[in-house]
Design a protein around this motif. Structure first.
Motif, short mmCIF file in Angstrom:
data_model
loop_
_atom_site.label_atom_id
_atom_site.label_comp_id
_atom_site.label_asym_id
_atom_site.label_seq_id
_atom_site.Cartn_x
_atom_site.Cartn_y
_atom_site.Cartn_z
N UNK A 159 -2.38 2.89 -10.17
CA UNK A 159 -1.56 2.48 -11.31
C UNK A 159 -1.62 3.59 -12.36
N UNK A 160 -0.79 4.64 -12.19
CA UNK A 160 -0.81 5.75 -13.15
C UNK A 160 -0.47 5.32 -14.57
N UNK A 161 0.41 4.33 -14.71
CA UNK A 161 0.76 3.78 -16.02
C UNK A 161 0.82 2.27 -15.90
N UNK A 162 1.01 1.58 -17.02
CA UNK A 162 1.12 0.13 -17.00
C UNK A 162 2.37 -0.34 -16.26
N UNK A 163 3.38 0.52 -16.15
CA UNK A 163 4.64 0.12 -15.53
C UNK A 163 4.82 0.63 -14.10
N UNK A 164 4.02 1.60 -13.68
CA UNK A 164 4.18 2.22 -12.37
C UNK A 164 3.04 1.83 -11.44
N UNK A 165 3.40 1.36 -10.25
CA UNK A 165 2.42 0.97 -9.23
C UNK A 165 2.74 1.73 -7.94
N UNK A 166 1.74 2.38 -7.37
CA UNK A 166 1.90 3.11 -6.12
C UNK A 166 0.98 2.52 -5.06
N UNK A 167 1.45 2.49 -3.82
CA UNK A 167 0.60 2.00 -2.73
C UNK A 167 0.82 2.85 -1.49
N UNK A 202 3.21 -6.07 27.02
CA UNK A 202 3.01 -6.22 25.59
C UNK A 202 1.72 -5.57 25.14
N UNK A 203 1.53 -5.51 23.83
CA UNK A 203 0.34 -4.89 23.25
C UNK A 203 0.71 -4.16 21.99
N UNK A 204 -0.02 -3.10 21.69
CA UNK A 204 0.32 -2.30 20.53
C UNK A 204 1.64 -1.60 20.77
N UNK A 205 2.56 -1.72 19.81
CA UNK A 205 3.88 -1.10 19.93
C UNK A 205 3.95 0.20 19.14
N UNK A 206 3.40 0.20 17.93
CA UNK A 206 3.47 1.39 17.10
C UNK A 206 2.36 1.39 16.06
N UNK A 207 2.09 2.56 15.52
CA UNK A 207 1.15 2.74 14.42
C UNK A 207 1.75 3.73 13.46
N UNK A 208 1.54 3.50 12.16
CA UNK A 208 2.15 4.40 11.20
C UNK A 208 1.55 4.25 9.82
N UNK A 209 2.35 4.63 8.83
CA UNK A 209 1.89 4.62 7.45
C UNK A 209 3.08 4.32 6.54
N UNK A 210 2.79 3.72 5.41
CA UNK A 210 3.84 3.42 4.41
C UNK A 210 3.39 3.89 3.04
N UNK A 211 4.33 4.50 2.32
CA UNK A 211 4.11 4.86 0.91
C UNK A 211 5.16 4.13 0.09
N UNK A 212 4.70 3.34 -0.90
CA UNK A 212 5.61 2.56 -1.71
C UNK A 212 5.40 2.79 -3.20
N UNK A 213 6.44 2.52 -3.96
CA UNK A 213 6.36 2.67 -5.42
C UNK A 213 7.18 1.57 -6.07
N UNK A 214 6.70 1.10 -7.22
CA UNK A 214 7.41 0.09 -8.00
C UNK A 214 7.32 0.45 -9.48
N UNK A 215 8.47 0.39 -10.16
CA UNK A 215 8.49 0.71 -11.58
C UNK A 215 9.12 -0.44 -12.36
N UNK A 216 8.42 -0.91 -13.39
CA UNK A 216 8.90 -2.00 -14.23
C UNK A 216 9.70 -1.44 -15.39
N UNK A 217 11.02 -1.71 -15.39
CA UNK A 217 11.88 -1.24 -16.47
C UNK A 217 11.67 -2.09 -17.72
N UNK A 218 11.72 -3.41 -17.55
CA UNK A 218 11.45 -4.35 -18.64
C UNK A 218 10.91 -5.63 -18.02
N UNK A 219 10.99 -6.74 -18.75
CA UNK A 219 10.39 -7.98 -18.27
C UNK A 219 11.05 -8.51 -17.00
#
Length: 264
Positions: A159-167, A202-219
């Protein structure tokens, strides 16, 4: 994976405060609260044209998340702050839509039977803290495939700022025989020189990674996006459908979020 996923988090309820009749006479009325609060996301996404394709297609990005519910008996679910992450153990639902695969649209798939669009419905469990979260999901397919799938993952949260969340964190996807046969198998009747017969387990199909971001403009308004990468594994990676395309799949989505409150 191709298609979009909607996760519905349903945190454990918290009972509302109890008041005796005498207390009610002297206490001021509680401020009005919304009876239902949820968030919708709409935008665009770039996903593989089909599982194993080396080309992406642009399409809609849709999402839904539950925030808060207040019942008449005083019990509440969720958090009145729609931007707050669920802490602790939560349970909910999971949904994924997989677009149809039409062989006539792709020269490299000539001879394969078409696969109808599929809907997957299931449940999810998540454990979250301020800087870490882990989840698991299981779904059953309807329509294009009738199999079972599952996914597990974890995220480091910044959480670099109160409005920005990274995962950012790993993802592992599983599918049963029915799922693997549908999207990675080639029957004897479909087989050709370029796509030999193949019966995956059947079994494991794939493996990977995700990078996400969310920014709060207002309420009520926000921006949300993610970049995903995954690599097919095991029998999925050995499929002729994947070998003529790509065993690495990239996805990008970006959307605008809007918080809705009903029942003020």
């Amino acid at each position: 994976m191709t298609g979009f996923v909607v996760s519905l988090a349903l945190p454990a309820f918290a009972a509302g405060p109890e008041q005796t009749e005498a207390q009610t006479d002297v206490l001021a009325p509680a401020p009005a609260k919304p009876q239902l609060m949820f968030t919708l996301r709409g935008g665009v996404a770039s996903t593989p044209e089909y599982f194993g394709s080396d080309e992406n297609v642009i399409g809609p990005d849709l999402g839904f998340s539950f925030n808060y519910l207040s019942l008449r008996n005083g019990r509440t679910f969720g958090n009145l702050d729609p931007w707050a992450d669920s802490m602790g153990l939560t349970f909910g639902g999971s949904f994924r839509f997989i677009q149809e695969r039409t062989a006539d649209d792709f020269d490299e798939l000539a001879g394969l039977e078409d696969v109808d669009a599929a809907v997957e419905l299931g449940a999810s469990v998540r454990y979250g803290t301020e800087y870490f979260a882990a989840f698991g999901e299981v779904r059953r397919g309807f329509g294009g495939h009738e199999g079972w799938v599952g996914e597990v993952g974890a995220d480091a949260i910044l959480r670099p700022t109160d409005r920005l969340r990274l995962n950012m964190g790993p993802r592992v996807f599983f599918g049963d025989d029915a799922y693997s046969d549908t999207y990675f198998g080639v029957t004897a009747d479909e087989a050709s020189a370029s796509l030999p017969a193949y019966d995956p387990d059947g079994g494991m199909v794939s493996a990977g990674i995700e990078f996400g971001a969310r920014y709060q403009i207002n309420d009520v308004w926000g921006l949300e996006g993610a970049v995903t990468w995954e690599k097919f594994t095991d029998d999925a990676a050995d499929s002729p459908i994947v070998k003529q395309g790509s065993d690495e799949q990239w996805g990008v989505r970006f959307g605008v979020t809007r918080v809705f409150s009903i029942g003020h």
